[in-house]
Design a protein around this motif. Structure first.
Motif, PDB file in Angstrom:
ATOM      1  N   UNK A  93       9.237   9.966  -3.580  1.00 11.23           N
ATOM      2  CA  UNK A  93       9.392   9.542  -5.044  1.00 11.23           C
ATOM      3  C   UNK A  93       9.502   8.057  -5.241  1.00 11.23           C
ATOM      4  N   UNK A  94       9.901   7.628  -4.109  1.00 10.59           N
ATOM      5  CA  UNK A  94      10.090   5.914  -4.347  1.00 10.59           C
ATOM      6  C   UNK A  94       8.858   5.278  -3.955  1.00 10.59           C
ATOM      7  N   UNK A  95       7.711   5.857  -3.556  1.00 13.36           N
ATOM      8  CA  UNK A  95       6.534   5.186  -3.439  1.00 13.36           C
ATOM      9  C   UNK A  95       6.461   4.312  -2.195  1.00 13.36           C
ATOM     10  N   UNK A  96       7.261   4.696  -0.978  1.00 10.88           N
ATOM     11  CA  UNK A  96       7.303   3.816   0.017  1.00 10.88           C
ATOM     12  C   UNK A  96       6.506   4.456   1.426  1.00 10.88           C
ATOM     13  N   UNK A  97       5.504   5.507   0.867  1.00 11.36           N
ATOM     14  CA  UNK A  97       4.654   5.882   2.104  1.00 11.36           C
ATOM     15  C   UNK A  97       3.389   5.471   1.672  1.00 11.36           C
ATOM     16  N   UNK A  98       2.626   4.764   2.478  1.00 12.88           N
ATOM     17  CA  UNK A  98       1.484   4.233   2.310  1.00 12.88           C
ATOM     18  C   UNK A  98       1.171   3.594   0.795  1.00 12.88           C
ATOM     19  N   UNK A  99       2.268   2.758   0.607  1.00 12.97           N
ATOM     20  CA  UNK A  99       2.449   1.875  -0.562  1.00 12.97           C
ATOM     21  C   UNK A  99       1.319   0.933  -0.839  1.00 12.97           C
ATOM     22  N   UNK A 100       0.603   0.361   0.399  1.00 17.51           N
ATOM     23  CA  UNK A 100      -0.455  -0.543   0.397  1.00 17.51           C
ATOM     24  C   UNK A 100      -1.854   0.026   0.445  1.00 17.51           C
ATOM     25  N   UNK A 101      -2.042   1.397   0.434  1.00 16.31           N
ATOM     26  CA  UNK A 101      -3.189   2.079   0.603  1.00 16.31           C
ATOM     27  C   UNK A 101      -4.242   1.689  -0.105  1.00 16.31           C
ATOM     28  N   UNK A 102      -5.373   1.379   0.180  1.00 12.39           N
ATOM     29  CA  UNK A 102      -6.507   1.075  -0.742  1.00 12.39           C
ATOM     30  C   UNK A 102      -7.553   2.282  -0.791  1.00 12.39           C
ATOM     31  N   UNK A 103      -8.451   2.276  -2.042  1.00  6.94           N
ATOM     32  CA  UNK A 103      -9.643   3.096  -1.914  1.00  6.94           C
ATOM     33  C   UNK A 103     -10.380   2.743  -0.744  1.00  6.94           C
ATOM     34  N   UNK A 104     -11.369   3.720  -0.318  1.00  2.92           N
ATOM     35  CA  UNK A 104     -12.440   3.625   0.689  1.00  2.92           C
ATOM     36  C   UNK A 104     -13.417   2.577   0.198  1.00  2.92           C
ATOM     37  N   UNK A 105     -13.956   2.493  -1.114  1.00  8.60           N
ATOM     38  CA  UNK A 105     -14.622   1.613  -1.354  1.00  8.60           C
ATOM     39  C   UNK A 105     -14.127   0.046  -1.356  1.00  8.60           C
ATOM     40  N   UNK A 106     -13.003   0.032  -1.686  1.00  6.59           N
ATOM     41  CA  UNK A 106     -12.165  -1.134  -1.433  1.00  6.59           C
ATOM     42  C   UNK A 106     -12.227  -1.618  -0.024  1.00  6.59           C
ATOM     43  N   UNK A 107     -11.734  -0.916   0.630  1.00  4.49           N
ATOM     44  CA  UNK A 107     -11.986  -1.315   2.039  1.00  4.49           C
ATOM     45  C   UNK A 107     -12.963  -1.776   2.753  1.00  4.49           C
ATOM     46  N   UNK A 108     -14.122  -0.610   2.395  1.00  4.08           N
ATOM     47  CA  UNK A 108     -15.448  -1.176   2.820  1.00  4.08           C
ATOM     48  C   UNK A 108     -15.991  -2.521   2.162  1.00  4.08           C
ATOM     49  N   UNK A 109     -15.637  -2.744   1.058  1.00  2.00           N
ATOM     50  CA  UNK A 109     -16.066  -4.218   0.459  1.00  2.00           C
ATOM     51  C   UNK A 109     -15.077  -5.362   0.844  1.00  2.00           C
ATOM     52  N   UNK A 110     -14.136  -5.189   1.289  1.00  2.00           N
ATOM     53  CA  UNK A 110     -13.226  -6.061   1.895  1.00  2.00           C
ATOM     54  C   UNK A 110     -13.598  -6.344   3.186  1.00  2.00           C
ATOM     55  N   UNK A 111     -14.104  -5.411   4.027  1.00  2.00           N
ATOM     56  CA  UNK A 111     -14.772  -5.752   5.298  1.00  2.00           C
ATOM     57  C   UNK A 111     -15.938  -6.433   5.145  1.00  2.00           C
TER      58      UNK A 111
END
Length: 324
Positions: A202-220
């Motif tokens: 409920x506090x959002x501390x699990x995988x809080x920095x997760x990004x979408x698959x499209x974001x990850x591919x574009x960043x790479x």
């Protein structure tokens, strides 16, 4: 009597000189030991000494001034993480050291130079200072605000001591939420405890920095492209890099943050070429691409500083012409 007078003047001059020096060391380990000895802070300064005009300004017009050093000389210990571009300077950096610096840059999600991370005497980061400021007083205000955040963090941690269960998890999260997002993961014990006490997240501390698959591919893809620019210093090479980045901007459905980072890289290339006009154009496009991000705020500061610097140079030139 005369001899004693001059002896006292010499002592006073020595004391004043000492007071106006900011302690600077080579490694974070040394900085942390020195900070512990004086119950102070560590400033890890991410900089580009040979090409970044704002970095040079920060060093010469802020951090080296008597005003700044007298204010923080007894509390602040600085260590630098330098990213030079001139071949003779890069040649002095081993492959392992270069990788270590890149890892630090990525670890704190540093997206522009100069940036500084502030640590307490126990080695925990509590602030990221982005960009330079026109005057020492302006930069000192950033540090004072950061120290207030550290004090609020400590107060929240103290509040958590007397709590259990979800109430404790909430207090710990309140403490970490005061910090910049890249700093929160540097408190593994607290983050682990939050997740144990808050299995529903409920506090959002699990995988809080997760990004979408499209974001990850574009960043790479952008990272891979940027890697091909290493060792490019000639104007022709830099212009070719800019052309590749401009082509990358045409990627279908490019994420706003990735678009912003691309424009920032274009602006950095023009900065190295000392092309202020095109640098400003690129940085302004970066801000427009995703105006709510932290990087947008830092770039805005860079833009404002550049306009300020250009105006000062114009005034100096006009004054020089009047004297002639």
């Amino acid at each position: 009597m005369r001899k004693s007078f001059f002896f006292m003047l010499a002592i006073m001059a020595t004391v004043a000189l000492h007071a106006a020096q900011l302690q600077t060391v080579e490694t974070f380990k040394e900085a942390l030991a020195a900070a512990k000895a004086k119950d102070g802070y560590v400033m890890m300064n991410f900089t580009g000494t040979d090409w970044c005009t704002a970095c040079i300004h920060l060093k010469e017009k802020v951090l080296s001034t008597e005003t700044f050093c007298n204010a923080y000389g007894d509390k602040l210990v600085m260590t630098s993480v330098d990213f030079p571009r001139l071949p003779e300077l890069r040649a002095k950096i081993s492959k392992e050291e270069g990788e270590r610096r890149e890892a630090l840059l990525n670890s704190y999600q540093i997206k522009g130079l100069p940036s500084a991370v502030l640590f307490d005497a126990n080695g925990f980061p509590f602030a990221i200072l982005a960009g330079a400021r026109p005057t020492p007083e302006d930069y000192m205000k950033l540090i004072e605000d950061a120290i207030k955040v550290r004090e609020a963090r400590d107060a929240a941690f103290a509040k958590a001591q007397g709590l259990t269960g979800m109430a404790r998890a909430t207090a710990l999260a309140e403490a970490l939420n005061l910090l910049p997002e890249p700093c929160r993961g540097k408190y593994p014990r607290e983050v682990k405890e939050i997740n144990l006490l808050d299995p529903e997240n409920t506090l959002g501390y699990r995988d809080v920095l997760g990004k979408s698959e499209a974001y990850v591919k574009q960043m790479k893809a952008l990272d891979d492209l940027a890697q091909t620019f290493r060792g490019h210093f000639a104007k022709e090479e830099l212009l070719a890099d800019v052309a590749k980045l401009e082509a990358f901007l045409k990627t279908p459905n490019l994420e706003p943050d990735i678009c912003q980072l691309t424009y920032r890289l274009i602006g950095d290339s023009y900065a190295f070429m000392r092309d202020d006009a095109n640098m400003l154009k690129a940085y302004e496009a970066a801000v427009k691409a995703s105006p709510e991000t932290e990087l947008a705020g830092r770039l805005t500061e860079m833009i404002n500083y550049t306009y300020y610097r250009l105006e000062q140079q114009k005034k100096e030139q006009e004054a020089l012409e009047q004297q002639q």
